[in-house]
Design a protein around this motif. Structure first.
Motif, mmCIF file in Angstrom:
data_model
loop_
_atom_site.group_PDB
_atom_site.id
_atom_site.type_symbol
_atom_site.label_atom_id
_atom_site.label_comp_id
_atom_site.label_asym_id
_atom_site.label_seq_id
_atom_site.Cartn_x
_atom_site.Cartn_y
_atom_site.Cartn_z
ATOM 1 N N GLU A 1 46.531 31.273 37.411
ATOM 2 C CA GLU A 1 46.223 31.811 36.086
ATOM 3 C C GLU A 1 47.129 32.983 35.774
ATOM 4 O O GLU A 1 46.781 33.868 35.005
ATOM 5 C CB GLU A 1 44.759 32.251 36.035
ATOM 6 C CG GLU A 1 43.794 31.103 36.224
ATOM 7 C CD GLU A 1 42.352 31.577 36.196
ATOM 8 O OE1 GLU A 1 42.067 32.652 36.775
ATOM 9 O OE2 GLU A 1 41.522 30.891 35.602
ATOM 10 N N SER B 1 37.211 42.167 33.893
ATOM 11 C CA SER B 1 36.637 40.970 34.513
ATOM 12 C C SER B 1 36.695 41.072 36.038
ATOM 13 O O SER B 1 37.337 41.959 36.595
ATOM 14 C CB SER B 1 37.372 39.721 34.032
ATOM 15 O OG SER B 1 38.333 39.319 34.966
ATOM 16 N N ARG B 2 35.991 40.135 36.686
ATOM 17 C CA ARG B 2 35.898 40.177 38.149
ATOM 18 C C ARG B 2 37.041 39.424 38.812
ATOM 19 O O ARG B 2 37.134 39.366 40.021
ATOM 20 C CB ARG B 2 34.586 39.514 38.610
ATOM 21 C CG ARG B 2 33.373 40.081 37.970
ATOM 22 C CD ARG B 2 32.131 39.467 38.629
ATOM 23 N NE ARG B 2 31.210 40.511 38.989
ATOM 24 C CZ ARG B 2 31.233 41.166 40.131
ATOM 25 N NH1 ARG B 2 32.117 40.847 41.058
ATOM 26 N NH2 ARG B 2 30.367 42.118 40.367
ATOM 27 N N SER B 3 37.875 38.789 37.996
ATOM 28 C CA SER B 3 38.965 38.039 38.604
ATOM 29 C C SER B 3 40.284 38.598 38.081
ATOM 30 O O SER B 3 40.340 39.241 37.042
ATOM 31 C CB SER B 3 38.865 36.558 38.260
ATOM 32 O OG SER B 3 39.127 36.380 36.895
ATOM 33 N N ARG C 1 43.448 37.920 36.402
ATOM 34 C CA ARG C 1 44.210 36.974 35.608
ATOM 35 C C ARG C 1 44.958 37.732 34.537
ATOM 36 O O ARG C 1 44.691 38.903 34.289
ATOM 37 C CB ARG C 1 43.314 35.901 35.004
ATOM 38 C CG ARG C 1 42.305 36.445 34.038
ATOM 39 C CD ARG C 1 41.640 35.324 33.306
ATOM 40 N NE ARG C 1 40.735 34.557 34.175
ATOM 41 C CZ ARG C 1 40.071 33.492 33.744
ATOM 42 N NH1 ARG C 1 40.245 33.038 32.528
ATOM 43 N NH2 ARG C 1 39.222 32.861 34.528
ATOM 44 N N THR D 1 39.564 38.023 49.635
ATOM 45 C CA THR D 1 38.926 37.600 48.393
ATOM 46 C C THR D 1 39.683 38.012 47.145
ATOM 47 O O THR D 1 39.230 37.782 46.045
ATOM 48 C CB THR D 1 37.521 38.230 48.288
ATOM 49 O OG1 THR D 1 37.668 39.629 48.515
ATOM 50 C CG2 THR D 1 36.578 37.656 49.303
ATOM 51 N N ASP E 1 40.202 41.155 46.055
ATOM 52 C CA ASP E 1 39.414 42.239 45.488
ATOM 53 C C ASP E 1 40.203 42.893 44.342
ATOM 54 O O ASP E 1 41.360 43.270 44.527
ATOM 55 C CB ASP E 1 39.195 43.239 46.641
ATOM 56 C CG ASP E 1 38.209 44.332 46.305
ATOM 57 O OD1 ASP E 1 38.119 44.688 45.120
ATOM 58 O OD2 ASP E 1 37.544 44.803 47.245
ATOM 59 N N VAL E 2 39.594 43.037 43.161
ATOM 60 C CA VAL E 2 40.316 43.607 42.019
ATOM 61 C C VAL E 2 40.649 45.086 42.248
ATOM 62 O O VAL E 2 41.515 45.644 41.601
ATOM 63 C CB VAL E 2 39.518 43.418 40.705
ATOM 64 C CG1 VAL E 2 40.320 43.882 39.498
ATOM 65 C CG2 VAL E 2 39.147 41.972 40.532
#
Lengths: 276, 273
Positions: A116, B42-44, B46, B238, B240-241
């Protein structure tokens, strides 16, 4: 030589001695370090997989060198012709990435190359592809990332030779009727060759040992010498074999670096010879 | 009237200009992308980031939930301050000795002291781990300082060596002929001249230590965690942001420090030199 003594002693204790220890450990046959033998050297040298890892690592370094030269040399040429103010700005831009951690730069490329990520948003948005491109965990993605991560190392020595050479040479070449391309290859390149070699050497050394970039962007399927060293030492706890791989990394990288340095010296010497 | 440009001139301008522009985009783009990402809501991770917030910076400052990052950052700063300090002292002394000694041995010594810059750091890191472990040492910040010292010294040697080579020898003769002792000449003539070089070298050594991966990879442990290694762990698992927030902070700090050092020592010129 007296004032150099403290540093010399520190180098002996923390640099020379560990490297000697590395060589010694590589000649143990078992991972408890009890039996001496060439077993781990034999295990490395007689396995074509390991040789492939060696060539892949050296090729990765050479690809990074080519990519950084392809982009860095034009930037250096533009820098040479810029006004003092813009020279300062461009130099700052060139150095800035060097002071932002390698891990940060690696992370940036995950954001850019990911499923993405920036590139895929662009490609999908413009309708250039139906599926997201797979860029992470490919060698292409790794080389692109290393290009940015290592480019400052090429630019610094390159800009320093660019700054020193006489601009009249360019005018002379142009007034004698040479095209800019001819001037580039016949006048500029031979003159900046030493700086180019010095930068290429640093890029090669850094790209071949860039473990975090290689493992995070390259992923698990692309195996290079640094990840082999890491895996053998820290996961398999096989110190003798890890030592063998580390020595192979040291020797093969040093050999290529020596060749690059020699090429730079020969190119530099030719120019001075012609000028005399 | 402008003379008509040949095909060679046009293609040169287009190709060299185009590649140089691409180089600039490739150099700066990632830094901007990281900064933008760190303010995502956001948690992801992108791009473009979703919404704008400081939530990841706030989480990063949380004493409890981000404790492991704070510990790693503290360790990193301690090791960097100590190794850069020692490298500045030892490196400046060695650079002075090398500048006075001429001939083949001085060149060999110089190449030897500079070699950690091009030697694969990973091989040295593993060597250091084996050496210290087999000598019976447990992982500690002191060992990390010893390892970092070796890999950051070349930065001091290079900048101090460069400023020593620019020093006018006539000044030393003048000082001596006016009756100054060597020590006095060093304190009142040489030291003020090379001080910006020493400062720039110390700064570069400090930044190199903060950024050091190959040696820390082997010498750090759970108790002596280092920031780059911790960030690597956060990226591997994971994503992590908070990595983005740590990165944003590091970029900001590096940017400010670099402006300050540029102002006082002409840093970029010295790095080029």
């Amino acid at each position: 030589m007296g004032p150099a003594l403290p540093l010399g002693l520190a180098y002996l204790a923390f640099f020379v001695a560990p490297l000697l220890m590395l060589v010694a450990v590589s000649f143990y046959a078992d991972d408890k370090l009890t039996v001496l033998g060439f077993d781990n050297w034999r295990k490395f040298l007689f396995d074509s997989f390991h040789w492939k890892v060696v060539t892949d690592t050296l090729l990765l370094g050479l690809k990074a060198v080519c990519a950084t030269v392809l982009l860095g040399l034009p930037l250096a040429l533009v820098w040479r012709g810029a006004s003092p103010f813009w020279q300062r700005v461009l130099l700052f831009v060139a150095v800035m990435p060097l002071l932002t951690s390698v891990v940060v730069r690696t992370f940036a490329w995950i954001v850019i190359l990911g499923r993405e990520g920036v590139v895929n948003q662009l490609v999908l948005g413009l309708g250039l592809a139906a599926e997201p491109l797979r860029l992470l965990q490919t060698e292409l993605g790794l080389v692109i990332s290393l290009t940015q991560i290592e480019m400052p190392l090429l630019l610094l020595p390159l800009l320093s030779v660019m700054a020193r050479f006489d601009p009249n040479l360019l005018d002379a070449s142009a007034s004698l009727g040479a095209s800019p391309w001819r001037t580039l290859f016949k006048v500029v390149l031979p003159l900046v060759a030493p700086g180019l070699a010095a930068g290429a050497l640093l890029v090669f050394a850094s790209a071949t040992t860039a473990f975090i970039s290689q493992s995070v962007i390259g992923g698990g399927r692309l195996v290079y010498l640094p990840s082999l060293v890491w895996q053998q030492a820290m996961i398999n706890a096989n110190w003798p074999f890890a030592a063998v791989v580390a020595i192979v990394l040291l020797v093969s990288v040093s050999a290529v670096i020596a060749v690059i340095a020699l090429a730079g010296r020969i190119a530099g010497g030719r120019v001075h010879g012609a000028a005399a | 009237m402008a003379r008509r440009r040949s095909a060679g001139e046009i293609s040169y301008a287009l190709i060299i200009g185009g590649l140089a522009t691409l180089a600039l985009v490739v150099l700066i783009g990632p830094v901007l992308v990281v900064l933008a990402t760190s303010f995502t809501d956001s948690r992801s991770i992108r791009f473009p980031p979703q919404g704008f917030s400081f939530r990841w910076y706030l989480l990063l400052m949380d004493e409890v939930r981000s404790r492991f990052i704070h510990v790693a950052a503290g360790n990193t700063l301690q090791v960097a301050a100590l190794s850069a300090g020692l490298a500045t002292l030892g490196g400046t002394a060695a650079a002075l000795a090398l500048a006075e000694a001429k001939g083949r041995w001085a060149r060999v010594a110089d190449a030897f002291f500079m070699s950690p810059l091009v030697l694969p750091g990973l091989a040295f890191g593993l060597a250091a781990l084996m050496y210290f472990t087999l000598l019976g040492f447990r992982p500690s910040l002191e060992l990390l300082v010893c390892g970092h010292l070796i890999v950051v010294v070349p930065f001091v040697l290079r900048t101090v060596g460069a400023s020593l080579s620019q020093r006018d020898p006539a000044l030393l003769d003048a000082s001596a002929s006016l009756g100054a002792s060597r020590l006095y000449t060093f304190r009142r003539v040489t030291l003020p001249l090379i001080a910006p070089g020493i400062a720039a070298g110390g700064f570069l050594a400090f930044m190199a230590s903060v950024d050091q991966v190959p040696v820390s990879l082997f010498l750090s442990s759970a108790r002596t965690d280092m920031l780059p290694i911790r960030m690597w762990g956060m990226m591997e698992s994971t994503l992590d942001v908070r990595v983005a927030a740590v990165s944003g902070t590091l970029i900001f700090v590096a940017f400010v420090l670099m402006l300050v050092m540029e102002r006082f020592t002409g840093l970029t010129k010295r790095m080029r030199g």
